[in-house]
Design a protein around this motif. Structure first.
Motif, PDB file in Angstrom:
ATOM      1  N   CYS A 177       2.765  22.828   2.536  1.00  0.00           N
ATOM      2  CA  CYS A 177       4.048  22.236   2.930  1.00  0.00           C
ATOM      3  C   CYS A 177       5.064  22.353   1.805  1.00  0.00           C
ATOM      4  CB  CYS A 177       3.849  20.764   3.293  1.00  0.00           C
ATOM      5  SG  CYS A 177       2.822  20.572   4.742  1.00  0.00           S
ATOM      6  N   GLN A 178       6.260  22.806   2.153  1.00  0.00           N
ATOM      7  CA  GLN A 178       7.343  22.915   1.169  1.00  0.00           C
ATOM      8  C   GLN A 178       8.435  21.927   1.548  1.00  0.00           C
ATOM      9  OE1 GLN A 178       7.340  25.603  -1.194  1.00  0.00           O
ATOM     10  NE2 GLN A 178       5.283  26.017  -0.405  1.00  0.00           N
ATOM     11  N   GLY A 179       8.809  21.093   0.614  1.00  0.00           N
ATOM     12  CA  GLY A 179       9.868  20.146   0.943  1.00  0.00           C
ATOM     13  C   GLY A 179      10.252  19.315  -0.250  1.00  0.00           C
ATOM     14  N   GLU A 180      10.953  18.244   0.023  1.00  0.00           N
ATOM     15  CA  GLU A 180      11.405  17.390  -1.079  1.00  0.00           C
ATOM     16  C   GLU A 180      11.349  15.936  -0.643  1.00  0.00           C
ATOM     17  OE1 GLU A 180      15.487  18.355  -1.854  1.00  0.00           O
ATOM     18  OE2 GLU A 180      16.081  17.869   0.191  1.00  0.00           O
ATOM     19  N   THR A 181      11.119  15.067  -1.644  1.00  0.00           N
ATOM     20  CA  THR A 181      11.111  13.636  -1.354  1.00  0.00           C
ATOM     21  C   THR A 181      12.530  13.193  -1.032  1.00  0.00           C
ATOM     22  OG1 THR A 181       9.338  13.379  -2.923  1.00  0.00           O
ATOM     23  CG2 THR A 181      10.475  11.371  -2.294  1.00  0.00           C
ATOM     24  N   ILE A 182      12.691  12.419   0.040  1.00  0.00           N
ATOM     25  CA  ILE A 182      14.050  11.961   0.364  1.00  0.00           C
ATOM     26  C   ILE A 182      14.249  10.483   0.065  1.00  0.00           C
ATOM     27  CG2 ILE A 182      14.577  13.793   2.010  1.00  0.00           C
ATOM     28  CD1 ILE A 182      14.052  11.688   4.255  1.00  0.00           C
ATOM     29  N   ILE A 183      13.213   9.688   0.102  1.00  0.00           N
ATOM     30  CA  ILE A 183      13.364   8.275  -0.261  1.00  0.00           C
ATOM     31  C   ILE A 183      11.992   7.653  -0.499  1.00  0.00           C
ATOM     32  CG2 ILE A 183      13.325   7.374   2.124  1.00  0.00           C
ATOM     33  CD1 ILE A 183      15.473   5.287   1.229  1.00  0.00           C
ATOM     34  N   ARG A 184      11.976   6.651  -1.371  1.00  0.00           N
ATOM     35  CA  ARG A 184      10.802   5.792  -1.537  1.00  0.00           C
ATOM     36  C   ARG A 184      11.290   4.371  -1.310  1.00  0.00           C
ATOM     37  NH1 ARG A 184       9.936   5.515  -7.113  1.00  0.00           N
ATOM     38  NH2 ARG A 184      10.971   3.512  -7.006  1.00  0.00           N
ATOM     39  N   PHE A 185      10.653   3.646  -0.407  1.00  0.00           N
ATOM     40  CA  PHE A 185      11.060   2.255  -0.184  1.00  0.00           C
ATOM     41  C   PHE A 185       9.890   1.448   0.349  1.00  0.00           C
ATOM     42  CE2 PHE A 185      11.396   1.765   4.476  1.00  0.00           C
ATOM     43  CZ  PHE A 185      11.321   3.091   4.892  1.00  0.00           C
ATOM     44  N   ALA A 186       9.997   0.131   0.167  1.00  0.00           N
ATOM     45  CA  ALA A 186       8.941  -0.767   0.628  1.00  0.00           C
ATOM     46  C   ALA A 186       9.459  -1.617   1.775  1.00  0.00           C
ATOM     47  CB  ALA A 186       8.495  -1.659  -0.526  1.00  0.00           C
ATOM     48  N   HIS A 187       8.557  -1.990   2.680  1.00  0.00           N
ATOM     49  CA  HIS A 187       8.935  -2.955   3.715  1.00  0.00           C
ATOM     50  C   HIS A 187       7.704  -3.730   4.154  1.00  0.00           C
ATOM     51  CE1 HIS A 187       7.330  -1.278   7.510  1.00  0.00           C
ATOM     52  NE2 HIS A 187       7.488  -0.096   6.940  1.00  0.00           N
ATOM     53  N   ALA A 188       7.949  -4.856   4.781  1.00  0.00           N
ATOM     54  CA  ALA A 188       6.844  -5.713   5.229  1.00  0.00           C
ATOM     55  C   ALA A 188       7.057  -6.066   6.695  1.00  0.00           C
ATOM     56  CB  ALA A 188       6.778  -6.958   4.354  1.00  0.00           C
ATOM     57  N   LYS A 189       7.479  -5.078   7.471  1.00  0.00           N
ATOM     58  CA  LYS A 189       7.765  -5.337   8.891  1.00  0.00           C
ATOM     59  C   LYS A 189       6.557  -5.086   9.780  1.00  0.00           C
ATOM     60  CE  LYS A 189      12.704  -4.693   8.569  1.00  0.00           C
ATOM     61  NZ  LYS A 189      13.849  -3.829   8.764  1.00  0.00           N
ATOM     62  N   GLY A 190       5.499  -4.505   9.219  1.00  0.00           N
ATOM     63  CA  GLY A 190       4.291  -4.269  10.006  1.00  0.00           C
ATOM     64  C   GLY A 190       3.231  -5.314   9.667  1.00  0.00           C
ATOM     65  N   GLU A 191       1.972  -4.924   9.861  1.00  0.00           N
ATOM     66  CA  GLU A 191       0.882  -5.889   9.623  1.00  0.00           C
ATOM     67  C   GLU A 191       0.668  -6.166   8.143  1.00  0.00           C
ATOM     68  OE1 GLU A 191      -2.714  -4.910  11.627  1.00  0.00           O
ATOM     69  OE2 GLU A 191      -1.813  -5.264  13.604  1.00  0.00           O
ATOM     70  N   ARG A 192       1.052  -5.200   7.296  1.00  0.00           N
ATOM     71  CA  ARG A 192       0.863  -5.376   5.852  1.00  0.00           C
ATOM     72  C   ARG A 192       2.013  -4.679   5.130  1.00  0.00           C
ATOM     73  NH1 ARG A 192      -3.985  -0.981   6.512  1.00  0.00           N
ATOM     74  NH2 ARG A 192      -2.564   0.513   7.442  1.00  0.00           N
ATOM     75  N   PRO A 193       2.310  -5.159   3.903  1.00  0.00           N
ATOM     76  CA  PRO A 193       3.412  -4.512   3.162  1.00  0.00           C
ATOM     77  C   PRO A 193       3.046  -3.073   2.790  1.00  0.00           C
ATOM     78  CG  PRO A 193       2.752  -6.593   2.126  1.00  0.00           C
ATOM     79  CD  PRO A 193       1.723  -6.288   3.165  1.00  0.00           C
ATOM     80  N   VAL A 194       3.982  -2.178   2.951  1.00  0.00           N
ATOM     81  CA  VAL A 194       3.751  -0.766   2.605  1.00  0.00           C
ATOM     82  C   VAL A 194       4.910  -0.251   1.755  1.00  0.00           C
ATOM     83  CG1 VAL A 194       2.338  -0.139   4.617  1.00  0.00           C
ATOM     84  CG2 VAL A 194       4.835  -0.048   4.804  1.00  0.00           C
ATOM     85  N   ARG A 195       4.588   0.766   0.955  1.00  0.00           N
ATOM     86  CA  ARG A 195       5.648   1.488   0.231  1.00  0.00           C
ATOM     87  C   ARG A 195       5.581   2.928   0.713  1.00  0.00           C
ATOM     88  NH1 ARG A 195       5.531  -0.196  -5.188  1.00  0.00           N
ATOM     89  NH2 ARG A 195       3.476   0.752  -5.272  1.00  0.00           N
ATOM     90  N   LEU A 196       6.633   3.369   1.374  1.00  0.00           N
ATOM     91  CA  LEU A 196       6.646   4.701   1.968  1.00  0.00           C
ATOM     92  C   LEU A 196       7.287   5.701   1.017  1.00  0.00           C
ATOM     93  CD1 LEU A 196       7.860   3.773   5.594  1.00  0.00           C
ATOM     94  CD2 LEU A 196       5.520   3.827   4.713  1.00  0.00           C
ATOM     95  N   HIS A 197       6.593   6.808   0.799  1.00  0.00           N
ATOM     96  CA  HIS A 197       7.123   7.914  -0.009  1.00  0.00           C
ATOM     97  C   HIS A 197       7.406   9.025   1.005  1.00  0.00           C
ATOM     98  CE1 HIS A 197       5.345   6.234  -3.866  1.00  0.00           C
ATOM     99  NE2 HIS A 197       4.750   5.526  -2.933  1.00  0.00           N
ATOM    100  N   VAL A 198       8.661   9.191   1.352  1.00  0.00           N
ATOM    101  CA  VAL A 198       9.003  10.026   2.509  1.00  0.00           C
ATOM    102  C   VAL A 198       9.539  11.382   2.053  1.00  0.00           C
ATOM    103  CG1 VAL A 198      10.326  10.134   4.650  1.00  0.00           C
ATOM    104  CG2 VAL A 198       9.665   7.889   3.711  1.00  0.00           C
ATOM    105  N   SER A 199       8.944  12.447   2.594  1.00  0.00           N
ATOM    106  CA  SER A 199       9.409  13.799   2.271  1.00  0.00           C
ATOM    107  C   SER A 199       9.900  14.505   3.517  1.00  0.00           C
ATOM    108  CB  SER A 199       8.270  14.641   1.679  1.00  0.00           C
ATOM    109  OG  SER A 199       7.833  14.078   0.478  1.00  0.00           O
ATOM    110  N   ILE A 225       0.871  -1.183   0.000  1.00  0.00           N
ATOM    111  CA  ILE A 225       0.000   0.000   0.000  1.00  0.00           C
ATOM    112  C   ILE A 225       0.906   1.231   0.000  1.00  0.00           C
ATOM    113  CG2 ILE A 225      -1.758   1.254   1.312  1.00  0.00           C
ATOM    114  CD1 ILE A 225      -2.371  -1.336   2.786  1.00  0.00           C
ATOM    115  N   ASP A 226       0.565   2.214  -0.832  1.00  0.00           N
ATOM    116  CA  ASP A 226       1.369   3.444  -0.880  1.00  0.00           C
ATOM    117  C   ASP A 226       0.994   4.374   0.269  1.00  0.00           C
ATOM    118  OD1 ASP A 226       3.126   3.314  -3.249  1.00  0.00           O
ATOM    119  OD2 ASP A 226       1.218   2.937  -4.264  1.00  0.00           O
ATOM    120  N   ILE A 227       2.028   4.842   0.957  1.00  0.00           N
ATOM    121  CA  ILE A 227       1.847   5.712   2.122  1.00  0.00           C
ATOM    122  C   ILE A 227       2.698   6.959   1.919  1.00  0.00           C
ATOM    123  CG2 ILE A 227       2.162   5.884   4.645  1.00  0.00           C
ATOM    124  CD1 ILE A 227       0.365   3.517   3.964  1.00  0.00           C
ATOM    125  N   ALA A 228       2.106   8.140   2.123  1.00  0.00           N
ATOM    126  CA  ALA A 228       2.902   9.382   2.117  1.00  0.00           C
ATOM    127  C   ALA A 228       3.302   9.695   3.551  1.00  0.00           C
ATOM    128  CB  ALA A 228       2.077  10.539   1.547  1.00  0.00           C
TER     129      ALA A 228
END
Ligand SMILES: Nc1nc2c([nH]c(=O)n2[C@H]2C[C@H](O)[C@@H](COP(=O)(O)OP(=O)(O)OP(=O)(O)O)O2)c(=O)[nH]1
Length: 324
Positions: free
Chosen positions: A70-92, A11-14
């Motif tokens: 909000c003013q900023g920039e994306t610093i990384i996009r990555f996926a992990h499955a360490k929680g209850e469901r797999p997520v893809r984090l788009h981190v700014s 699931i994509d997460i911002a």
């Protein structure tokens, strides 16, 4: 298997890291009844339909903490499955916004310094986010001193230390461990005096003996030795050439990787260049920051960022021109 290869689609997460003028970060505590209840996280949430991730971030931050513009920039996009469901984090990283953050959904919020974060129980995989936040966008690798005229090398190294670089790898594959240790013992104090951190090749023992800031290993060495017991703030970097290398590096706890070659280089004339498309395909969403290496320099920082790179790593690209 690392998260990027999990069977269920993520699931994509911002996620937004608000950073205030005192360099403090805003964290929120997950509410009872949600996955990861009680853990602390950076604010954010799930994408709705096919909304652009920038809109998702703006919406989530408005809904959850009441900030806008909000003013900023994306610093990384990555996926992990360490929680209850797999997520893809788009981190700014967000450095400017309108409004005073408040927990609009009843969640507790707090501002913490980078050091104070250690006192909080953070969601799994937050270490990946913090590495991406902390690491610079340029990672310099030294050309071998043993293949150069030593005085010229030293003069160029001194210029490099004053060039704004904050992290480098001391690479010299033409000398044995004793000579490498002597070289590292010489250059590390000079680098530290200029605020530059130095990663060394070779053994964990050598890293400790010379007071280095961590290690840069091959994937093969990491698989053989496992992640060494580095101190707080010390880094383990890995050289990767394939998607599989990155999966193994992430799985074995590397803090970041260097993926090469993007383009042809003089150092590795036989290696087949990946090109940016091939580089991005191999980089994928593996759960660690990844530098692009191979025929690049500072001019490539923007294109690297667009391909989900932490930044650019380079030997010649950052090495100052010889003055002799
Ligand atoms: N916000 C946030 N979520 C994270 C981080 N790290 C991480 O693995 N996650 C995961 C936890 C959750 O599984 C998911 C976020 O989903 P969520 O349930 O908070 O999303 P939401 O706000 O849209 O939730 P809701 O409307 O369904 O209540 O991402 C992080 O640093 N921040």
């Amino acid at each position: 298997m690392d998260s990027a290869q999990s069977a269920k689609p993520p699931i994509d997460i911002a996620v937004g890291i608000l950073v205030d003028a005192r360099h403090r970060l805003l964290i929120a505590q997950r509410r009872p009844g949600t996955p990861g209840a009680g853990f602390w996280e950076f604010p954010g949430g799930k994408r709705e339909g096919d909304e652009p991730m920038a809109d998702c971030l703006a919406r989530e931050l408005a809904e959850e903490i009441g900030v806008r513009d909000c003013q900023g920039e994306t610093i990384i996009r990555f996926a992990h499955a360490k929680g209850e469901r797999p997520v893809r984090l788009h981190v700014s990283r967000i450095d400017a916004w309108q409004g005073e953050p408040e927990g609009l959904e009843g969640q507790e919020l707090t501002w913490v310094s980078r050091e104070e974060l250690r006192d909080y129980t953070l969601l799994p995989a937050t270490d990946v986010i913090l590495n991406a936040l902390d690491l610079p966008d340029r990672y310099a690798i030294t050309p071998a001193r043993s293949a150069a005229e030593p005085d010229a090398w030293q003069a160029q190294f001194d210029v490099l230390l004053g060039s704004g670089i904050t992290l480098l790898r001391l690479r010299d594959q033409g000398i044995d461990d004793a000579a490498y240790q002597a070289l590292a013992s010489e250059v590390i104090p000079a680098a530290h005096a200029q605020g530059v951190r130095v990663l060394v090749d070779r053994s964990f023992e050598l890293c400790r003996a010379v007071g280095a800031d961590g290690l840069h290993w091959s994937v093969a060495r990491l698989l053989q030795k496992g992640r060494p017991n580095l101190g707080p703030g010390q880094l383990l970097a890995v050289s990767a050439h394939t998607d599989r290398d990155l999966a193994m590096a992430a799985d074995r706890g590397a803090d970041f990787a260097v993926l090469s070659p993007v383009a042809a280089t003089a150092t590795h004339p036989g290696a087949v260049p990946l090109g940016w498309d091939g580089w991005a395909a191999a980089r994928g969403d593996h759960a660690l920051p990844v530098y692009a290496l191979g025929g690049l320099g500072s001019d490539d920082l923007d294109v690297a960022a667009r391909h989900n790179a932490q930044g650019v790593a380079a030997i010649r690209g950052f090495w100052p021109a010889s003055r002799v």
